[in-house]
Design a protein around this motif. Structure first.
Motif: not given
Length: 130
Positions: A1-11
């Motif tokens: 798990m990142s403290q600085n980066y993230s990703i999100r997928s949505e429709k």
């Protein structure tokens, strides 16, 4: 798990939008179904590409954003070129031929070591059946 980066997928209206974040103000929005086009890119809150509404992009997905222009980044003069002594015809002669193809999202993730990332691919055999 990142403290600085993230990703999100949505429709949105059935179209997947993948957002890669460095921070809430630095991110890229990618639409795999519409040529893996980057339709939103902000750095420290400043837009790098012209912001356009989803509805406008939906009308002409290949006219906005940062598309993948593979295998050639410009129009081919007269739609013909020679490579290693053999002539090829490109129809239609336009910027690449994958910018309007549906890409497959193979994997995505976020870590402090790799940042936010998405790996995607095209199956060329399905694009151009023999």
């Amino acid at each position: 798990m990142s403290q600085n980066y993230s990703i999100r997928s949505e429709k949105r209206d059935g179209i997947e939008i993948v957002t890669l974040y460095e921070t809430k103000d630095t991110y890229a929005k990618i639409m795999p179904a519409w040529g893996n086009n980057c339709i939103g890119f902000h750095v420290q809150g400043e837009p790098i590409i012209e912001p356009v509404s989803f509805e406008t992009i939906r009308q002409r997905p290949t006219s906005y954003g940062i598309p993948i222009l593979f295998p050639f980044p410009n129009r081919i003069r007269d739609g013909k070129f020679c490579f290693r002594g053999k002539w090829y015809t490109v129809e239609p002669h336009r910027h690449g031929f994958v910018r309007d193809k549906r890409w497959n999202v193979d994997a995505m993730g976020a870590s402090d070591k790799e940042g936010a990332w998405m790996r995607s691919s095209l199956d060329f055999d399905k694009l151009n059946p023999a």
